[in-house]
Design an enzyme around this catalytic site. Structure first.
Site, PDB file in Angstrom:
ATOM      1  N   ILE A 346      -3.988   5.944 -32.438  1.00 25.52           N
ATOM      2  CA  ILE A 346      -4.254   5.495 -33.812  1.00 25.52           C
ATOM      3  C   ILE A 346      -2.942   5.157 -34.515  1.00 25.52           C
ATOM      4  CG2 ILE A 346      -5.132   6.197 -36.078  1.00 25.52           C
ATOM      5  CD1 ILE A 346      -7.159   7.983 -34.573  1.00 25.52           C
ATOM      6  N   GLN A 349      -1.589   1.908 -33.299  1.00 23.23           N
ATOM      7  CA  GLN A 349      -2.370   0.786 -33.806  1.00 23.23           C
ATOM      8  C   GLN A 349      -2.098   0.532 -35.283  1.00 23.23           C
ATOM      9  OE1 GLN A 349      -4.313  -1.051 -31.940  1.00 23.23           O
ATOM     10  NE2 GLN A 349      -5.291  -2.331 -33.485  1.00 23.23           N
ATOM     11  N   GLU A 350      -2.004   1.597 -36.042  1.00 23.80           N
ATOM     12  CA  GLU A 350      -1.866   1.469 -37.488  1.00 23.80           C
ATOM     13  C   GLU A 350      -0.480   0.988 -37.899  1.00 23.80           C
ATOM     14  OE1 GLU A 350      -4.058   1.671 -39.759  1.00 23.80           O
ATOM     15  OE2 GLU A 350      -5.759   2.764 -38.934  1.00 23.80           O
ATOM     16  N   THR A 351       0.565   1.577 -37.329  1.00 22.30           N
ATOM     17  CA  THR A 351       1.917   1.322 -37.858  1.00 22.30           C
ATOM     18  C   THR A 351       2.984   1.140 -36.791  1.00 22.30           C
ATOM     19  OG1 THR A 351       2.476   3.681 -37.952  1.00 22.30           O
ATOM     20  CG2 THR A 351       1.386   2.721 -39.884  1.00 22.30           C
ATOM     21  N   TYR A 475     -10.369  -3.065 -33.282  1.00 24.74           N
ATOM     22  CA  TYR A 475      -9.622  -1.837 -33.568  1.00 24.74           C
ATOM     23  C   TYR A 475     -10.091  -0.704 -32.654  1.00 24.74           C
ATOM     24  CZ  TYR A 475      -7.937   2.105 -36.471  1.00 24.74           C
ATOM     25  OH  TYR A 475      -7.333   3.247 -36.935  1.00 24.74           O
TER      26      TYR A 475
END
Length: 509
Positions: A346, A349-351, A475
């Site tokens: 996660i 993927q996010e940052t 996602y």
């Protein structure tokens, strides 16, 4: 469209390769007519077992929304640095995927797996691994138009005194040249022997790739090998003790391999490649796009940055196998009963593990926590890595608890979708699935409904209205598949510590 790197959910813990240069196999096999494997058996040729390709072409790929790239793990094809995907081949195929609105799955060939079999069985759609078009390979697959030209060069260990300047002098001195039976280098050496140049060749198991052999050359394990000049140039930036020898083949074409019956895919790939690489007039260098030149400079020609990210001599354990935050993520996730690799997926993927990140919507920190959903009152505190991870884990744990009555695969899919899109849009999609007489507890049904919520005739009656369902669907897919990649790399790293890791299937240059 976001950057995409996916690995099939059925991946078999097979991510090995670039790091396999740490796992030096012992001994060489002195035979010219057989193809040695780890178990000691010998087979001729490329050991292909799937000779009839499945019927899967571009229309099927578009319908799935995903193109599957078969590759190996190395500094110029595909590798991870602090959890983020890099590699010349990866970035080039990703560019094609982006332009065709496709997600990208990365299928890394593992021990005792055959890329041709993976391709023809449908586990992948193209082989992108600095692949030379050879007659032997064309028996089982076909190639796209080229996107690079390379020279094959001999590479000596610096332990070889007065390295010969010609291939004839190499033969006179009986310097053994170590290659793999399946490589294009082997066939070139055979051609030279057919021309009367009596070369001494040694074969290594197919658990070797070119970079692994170069690493062994740098350590004086072998006297000489063959490499494409671009791979030599990249490896020479971080390996010591390599000496470039004479060129034995010029202007080999590098292309992607596809199934023989994938005619429409071939057309689309060729259109894409034509924009980035064209042959010039006779005597002129090929014409390359700006994008392709940037990739060439980044991975083959520029300074130390990319090579240092990949360098197998540099231990990553000081900062974690996956990211610099492995220990902290493990501690927080374990205390909450959540899989730490999924939390890492996660964050990637996010940052891309950037703790200072802030989105246009106001989500902040490593896990992109929305302050209004956080139990932390001061937004600035969410930029603290530990605080942000704890909040992100708390939120994903709440979503997992909400779907706890589902099986683990569906539970995680719904939790990830909710983390991305919010509970309202996921609830809308589940209601739409019910309206269409589908089970709302099966992710594939809700996945389809999320895509429908991008159409006015569906979202106009939805409680929370329009949503970019395609982003949420991707996602979820990306995180689940990135998890599989991380799990494989972690398994490989742990096995390395025990001294039990095999190398990569050596069918690539």
């Amino acid at each position: 469209m976001q950057n995409k790197t996916l690995v099939p959910s059925t991946i078999r813990n097979t991510v090995v390769g670039a790091l396999s240069v740490l796992f030096i196999s012992t001994g060489c096999i002195n035979t010219d007519d057989v193809d040695p494997f780890v178990d000691g058996s010998t087979q001729k040729g490329l050991n292909v077992t799937v000779t009839e390709p499945i019927d899967r072409d571009y229309s099927d790929i578009k319908q799935d929304g995903t193109i599957k790239m078969i590759t190996r793990y190395s500094s110029n094809t595909y590798f991870l640095h602090q959890g983020i995907e890099w590699g010349f081949e990866y970035e080039l195929v990703r560019k094609f995927a982006q332009e065709h609105d496709l997600a990208l799955e990365v299928v890394v060939v593992g021990p005792n797996e055959n890329p041709y079999d993976l391709l023809n069985s449908g586990m992948g759609d193209l082989i992108a691994a600095n692949y030379t078009a050879t007659p032997e390979r064309k028996k089982y697959i076909k190639f796209t138009r080229p996107y690079n030209l390379v020279d094959q060069v001999l590479v000596f260990s610096d332990g070889v005194e007065d390295p010969p300047e010609t291939i004839e002098k190499v033969a006179e001195r009986d310097i053994p040249i170590t290659v793999r039976r399946n490589s294009s280098y082997y066939y070139r050496l055979q051609s030279l022997r057919d021309q009367g140049i009596n070369l001494v060749t040694r074969q290594v198991p197919n658990t070797k790739d070119t970079e692994s052999l170069l690493f062994e050359i740098s350590n004086n394990t072998h006297s000489a090998t063959v490499a494409d000049d671009n791979i030599f140039n990249a490896s020479n930036r971080y390996m010591q003790g390599l000496v470039k020898g004479p060129t034995i083949a010029k202007n080999d074409t590098i292309a992607w391999a596809i199934r023989k019956n994938a005619n429409d895919l071939e057309t689309e790939l060729n259109r894409f490649l034509y924009k980035h690489f064209r042959f010039g007039n006779e005597g002129e260098d090929p014409k390359r796009s700006t994008f392709l030149n940037i990739l060439r400079k980044r991975y083959f020609e520029s300074g130390q940055q990319i090579a240092e990210y990949y360098n197998p001599e540099m231990s990553s354990r000081g900062s974690g196998v996956i990211s610099p935050y492995d220990d902290l993520i493990k501690e927080v996730a374990d205390s909450a009963g959540v899989d730490w690799l999924l939390v890492s997926s996660i964050a990637a993927q996010e940052t891309k593990f950037n703790p200072k990140s802030k989105s246009w919507a106001g989500a902040v920190g490593l896990m992109q926590v929305m302050p209004r959903f956080s139990e932390v009152s001061n937004e600035e505190d969410l930029y603290d890595v530990e605080t942000n991870i704890r909040e992100g884990v708390r939120i994903i744990k709440e979503h997992l608890n909400h779907y706890s009555y589902m099986d683990s695969t569906n539970k995680w899919s719904f939790a990830l979708a909710t983390y991305n899109a919010g509970p309202g849009h996921v609830a809308d999609a589940r209601r739409l699935a019910i309206d269409q007489n589908k089970n709302p507890n099966e992710w594939e049904n809700v996945e389809a409904a999320l895509l429908k919520l991008m159409q006015r005739k569906y979202y106009k009656d939805a409680r929370y209205g329009f949503t970019r369902g395609i982003e949420t669907v991707r996602y979820v897919k990306e995180i689940k598949n990135r998890y599989n990649t991380y799990e494989s790399i972690l398994t490989m790293s742990e096995s390395d510590e025990e001294g039990t890791v095999p190398g990569v299937m050596g069918l690539f240059n």
